[in-house]
Design a protein around this motif. Structure first.
Motif, PDB file in Angstrom:
ATOM      1  N   LEU A 131       0.648  -0.887  -0.113  1.00  7.57           N
ATOM      2  CA  LEU A 131       0.054   0.252  -0.363  1.00  7.57           C
ATOM      3  C   LEU A 131       0.357   1.157  -0.460  1.00  7.57           C
ATOM      4  O   LEU A 131       0.793   2.352  -0.822  1.00  7.57           O
ATOM      5  CB  LEU A 131      -1.013  -0.032   1.099  1.00  7.57           C
ATOM      6  N   LEU A 132       1.667   1.077   0.864  1.00  8.22           N
ATOM      7  CA  LEU A 132       2.922   2.319   0.989  1.00  8.22           C
ATOM      8  C   LEU A 132       3.216   2.441  -0.542  1.00  8.22           C
ATOM      9  O   LEU A 132       4.253   3.574  -0.875  1.00  8.22           O
ATOM     10  CB  LEU A 132       3.463   2.555   2.244  1.00  8.22           C
ATOM     11  N   GLU A 133       4.086   1.462  -0.970  1.00  6.33           N
ATOM     12  CA  GLU A 133       5.174   1.406  -2.543  1.00  6.33           C
ATOM     13  C   GLU A 133       3.692   1.825  -3.439  1.00  6.33           C
ATOM     14  O   GLU A 133       4.578   2.896  -4.798  1.00  6.33           O
ATOM     15  CB  GLU A 133       4.941  -0.115  -2.388  1.00  6.33           C
ATOM     16  N   GLU A 134       2.511   1.188  -3.503  1.00  3.72           N
ATOM     17  CA  GLU A 134       1.594   2.657  -4.191  1.00  3.72           C
ATOM     18  C   GLU A 134       1.537   3.574  -3.733  1.00  3.72           C
ATOM     19  O   GLU A 134       1.363   5.208  -4.891  1.00  3.72           O
ATOM     20  CB  GLU A 134       0.417   1.559  -4.589  1.00  3.72           C
ATOM     21  N   LEU A 135       1.415   4.062  -2.820  1.00  2.00           N
ATOM     22  CA  LEU A 135       1.450   6.036  -2.338  1.00  2.00           C
ATOM     23  C   LEU A 135       2.310   6.823  -3.226  1.00  2.00           C
ATOM     24  O   LEU A 135       2.456   7.042  -3.488  1.00  2.00           O
ATOM     25  CB  LEU A 135       0.931   5.723  -1.415  1.00  2.00           C
ATOM     26  N   HIS A 136       3.633   5.244  -2.997  1.00  2.00           N
ATOM     27  CA  HIS A 136       4.947   6.545  -3.331  1.00  2.00           C
ATOM     28  C   HIS A 136       4.948   6.570  -4.455  1.00  2.00           C
ATOM     29  O   HIS A 136       5.531   7.400  -5.130  1.00  2.00           O
ATOM     30  CB  HIS A 136       6.297   5.675  -2.574  1.00  2.00           C
ATOM     31  N   GLU A 137       4.770   5.567  -5.394  1.00  2.00           N
ATOM     32  CA  GLU A 137       4.936   5.441  -7.002  1.00  2.00           C
ATOM     33  C   GLU A 137       3.553   6.751  -7.509  1.00  2.00           C
ATOM     34  O   GLU A 137       3.447   7.845  -8.362  1.00  2.00           O
ATOM     35  CB  GLU A 137       4.373   4.393  -6.805  1.00  2.00           C
ATOM     36  N   GLY A 138       2.358   6.267  -6.783  1.00  2.00           N
ATOM     37  CA  GLY A 138       1.484   7.710  -7.007  1.00  2.00           C
ATOM     38  C   GLY A 138       1.732   8.746  -7.018  1.00  2.00           C
ATOM     39  O   GLY A 138       1.239  10.286  -7.674  1.00  2.00           O
ATOM     40  N   LEU A 139       2.389   9.423  -5.578  1.00  2.00           N
ATOM     41  CA  LEU A 139       3.077  10.925  -5.357  1.00  2.00           C
ATOM     42  C   LEU A 139       3.905  10.968  -6.433  1.00  2.00           C
ATOM     43  O   LEU A 139       4.056  12.053  -6.981  1.00  2.00           O
ATOM     44  CB  LEU A 139       3.323  10.967  -3.969  1.00  2.00           C
ATOM     45  N   ALA A 140       4.656  10.503  -6.841  1.00  2.00           N
ATOM     46  CA  ALA A 140       5.811   9.809  -7.372  1.00  2.00           C
ATOM     47  C   ALA A 140       5.254  10.407  -9.363  1.00  2.00           C
ATOM     48  O   ALA A 140       5.965  11.831 -10.079  1.00  2.00           O
ATOM     49  CB  ALA A 140       6.748   9.302  -8.067  1.00  2.00           C
ATOM     50  N   ASN A 141       4.588  10.528  -9.273  1.00  2.00           N
ATOM     51  CA  ASN A 141       4.036  10.661 -10.588  1.00  2.00           C
ATOM     52  C   ASN A 141       3.110  12.006 -10.332  1.00  2.00           C
ATOM     53  O   ASN A 141       2.820  12.232 -11.484  1.00  2.00           O
ATOM     54  CB  ASN A 141       2.767   9.529 -11.478  1.00  2.00           C
ATOM     55  N   ALA A 142       1.796  12.195  -8.959  1.00  4.90           N
ATOM     56  CA  ALA A 142       1.488  13.151  -8.931  1.00  4.90           C
ATOM     57  C   ALA A 142       3.201  14.826  -9.155  1.00  4.90           C
ATOM     58  O   ALA A 142       1.921  15.189 -10.171  1.00  4.90           O
ATOM     59  CB  ALA A 142       0.787  13.310  -7.878  1.00  4.90           C
ATOM     60  N   MET A 143       3.519  14.059  -8.708  1.00  3.44           N
ATOM     61  CA  MET A 143       4.593  15.463  -9.106  1.00  3.44           C
ATOM     62  C   MET A 143       5.257  15.663 -10.301  1.00  3.44           C
ATOM     63  O   MET A 143       5.507  16.832 -10.792  1.00  3.44           O
ATOM     64  CB  MET A 143       5.915  15.075  -7.715  1.00  3.44           C
ATOM     65  N   LEU A 144       5.128  14.627 -10.870  1.00  2.92           N
ATOM     66  CA  LEU A 144       5.619  14.501 -12.489  1.00  2.92           C
ATOM     67  C   LEU A 144       5.016  15.272 -12.876  1.00  2.92           C
ATOM     68  O   LEU A 144       5.180  16.740 -13.867  1.00  2.92           O
ATOM     69  CB  LEU A 144       6.010  13.524 -13.318  1.00  2.92           C
ATOM     70  N   LEU A 145       3.181  15.066 -12.710  1.00  5.33           N
ATOM     71  CA  LEU A 145       2.601  16.472 -13.113  1.00  5.33           C
ATOM     72  C   LEU A 145       2.605  17.555 -13.343  1.00  5.33           C
ATOM     73  O   LEU A 145       2.232  18.592 -13.776  1.00  5.33           O
ATOM     74  CB  LEU A 145       1.459  15.694 -12.752  1.00  5.33           C
ATOM     75  N   VAL A 146       2.658  17.544 -11.687  1.00  7.93           N
ATOM     76  CA  VAL A 146       3.245  19.425 -11.171  1.00  7.93           C
ATOM     77  C   VAL A 146       3.972  19.912 -12.082  1.00  7.93           C
ATOM     78  O   VAL A 146       4.285  21.100 -12.389  1.00  7.93           O
ATOM     79  CB  VAL A 146       3.261  19.251  -9.659  1.00  7.93           C
ATOM     80  N   VAL A 147       5.409  19.164 -12.081  1.00 10.01           N
ATOM     81  CA  VAL A 147       6.656  19.844 -13.108  1.00 10.01           C
ATOM     82  C   VAL A 147       6.071  19.836 -14.381  1.00 10.01           C
ATOM     83  O   VAL A 147       6.744  20.979 -14.600  1.00 10.01           O
ATOM     84  CB  VAL A 147       7.087  18.871 -12.830  1.00 10.01           C
ATOM     85  N   ALA A 148       5.158  18.841 -15.051  1.00  7.66           N
ATOM     86  CA  ALA A 148       4.405  19.872 -16.789  1.00  7.66           C
ATOM     87  C   ALA A 148       3.842  20.928 -16.587  1.00  7.66           C
ATOM     88  O   ALA A 148       3.997  21.646 -16.750  1.00  7.66           O
ATOM     89  CB  ALA A 148       3.921  18.326 -17.120  1.00  7.66           C
ATOM     90  N   VAL A 149       3.509  20.996 -15.615  1.00  8.02           N
ATOM     91  CA  VAL A 149       2.615  22.125 -15.536  1.00  8.02           C
ATOM     92  C   VAL A 149       3.199  23.503 -14.887  1.00  8.02           C
ATOM     93  O   VAL A 149       3.191  24.293 -15.898  1.00  8.02           O
ATOM     94  CB  VAL A 149       1.767  21.894 -14.575  1.00  8.02           C
TER      95      VAL A 149
END
Length: 209
Positions: A131-149
């Motif tokens: 669960l925590l590993e999936e959260l980590h991956e999800g946050l990394a993807n969310a950060m990638l989106l923030v970087v793109a914006v």
């Protein structure tokens, strides 16, 4: 009334610029090595480095030069909304430092980095399971989106202000009045930061933690 023409002045000190490009390098490295078990140690090294860089930036945001300080660019919700409204009307303000939208992106990325590296460390130490590993991956993807914006915002602002903001984060200079510039680039602090990162990478290669 005579006004002095705008000229290139030093706005971003060397530590801010070094932090910016080091965090870019390490985020790209961490993201690209995330799915490869053989590169796990490299992924962890990039993650630890990002955490250390954020700690530095938080400190420099309190004691750094004029435009590096959070007090100079962190704005309230009303000012951010006003800035977006001006953008829609194609009448953006001329901020010598970070504009409200850029400031919002920076605060978001610092916060996201803290969350990503914290969950990454917990995952590495096997504290939270899948669960925590999936959260980590999800946050990394969310950060990638923030970087793109953020990148899109930089390109848009560069076009609307007719000023290359990417180059400004390389040479530290923007258009302004002479009184708007900072007096010192603090290259010594930037050099210490870069050497600290390189030293940590060397330690990780020799004695991984």
């Amino acid at each position: 009334m005579n006004t002095k023409p705008l000229q290139k002045v030093l706005v971003w000190d060397a530590p801010v610029r070094a932090f910016h490009w080091l965090i870019v390098l390490n985020f790209i490295g961490a993201y690209l090595t995330a799915e490869h078990d053989s590169w796990r140690q490299l992924h962890i090294t990039f993650g630890y480095t990002m955490a250390g860089l954020v700690v530095f930036r938080l400190i420099w945001g309190l004691i750094g030069t004029r435009y590096a300080r959070f007090s100079a660019f962190v704005r309230g919700p009303r000012q951010v909304l006003d800035y977006f409204r001006c953008l829609l009307n194609r009448q953006p303000g001329n901020d010598i430092g970070h504009n409200p939208a850029g400031a919002l992106a920076i605060v978001a990325m610092l916060g996201m980095t803290i969350l990503v590296t914290t969950t990454g460390y917990a995952t590495y130490k096997e504290f939270g399971g899948e669960l925590l590993e999936e959260l980590h991956e999800g946050l990394a993807n969310a950060m990638l989106l923030v970087v793109a914006v953020h990148i899109a915002g930089v390109l848009l602002s560069s076009w609307m202000h007719d000023e290359n903001l990417v180059r400004a984060m390389i040479d530290g200079q923007k258009r302004g009045n002479p009184k708007d510039g900072i007096h010192s680039a603090w290259y010594s602090i930037a050099l210490v930061l870069i050497l600290a990162v390189l030293g940590f990478w060397w330690m990780q290669w020799r004695l991984p933690i």
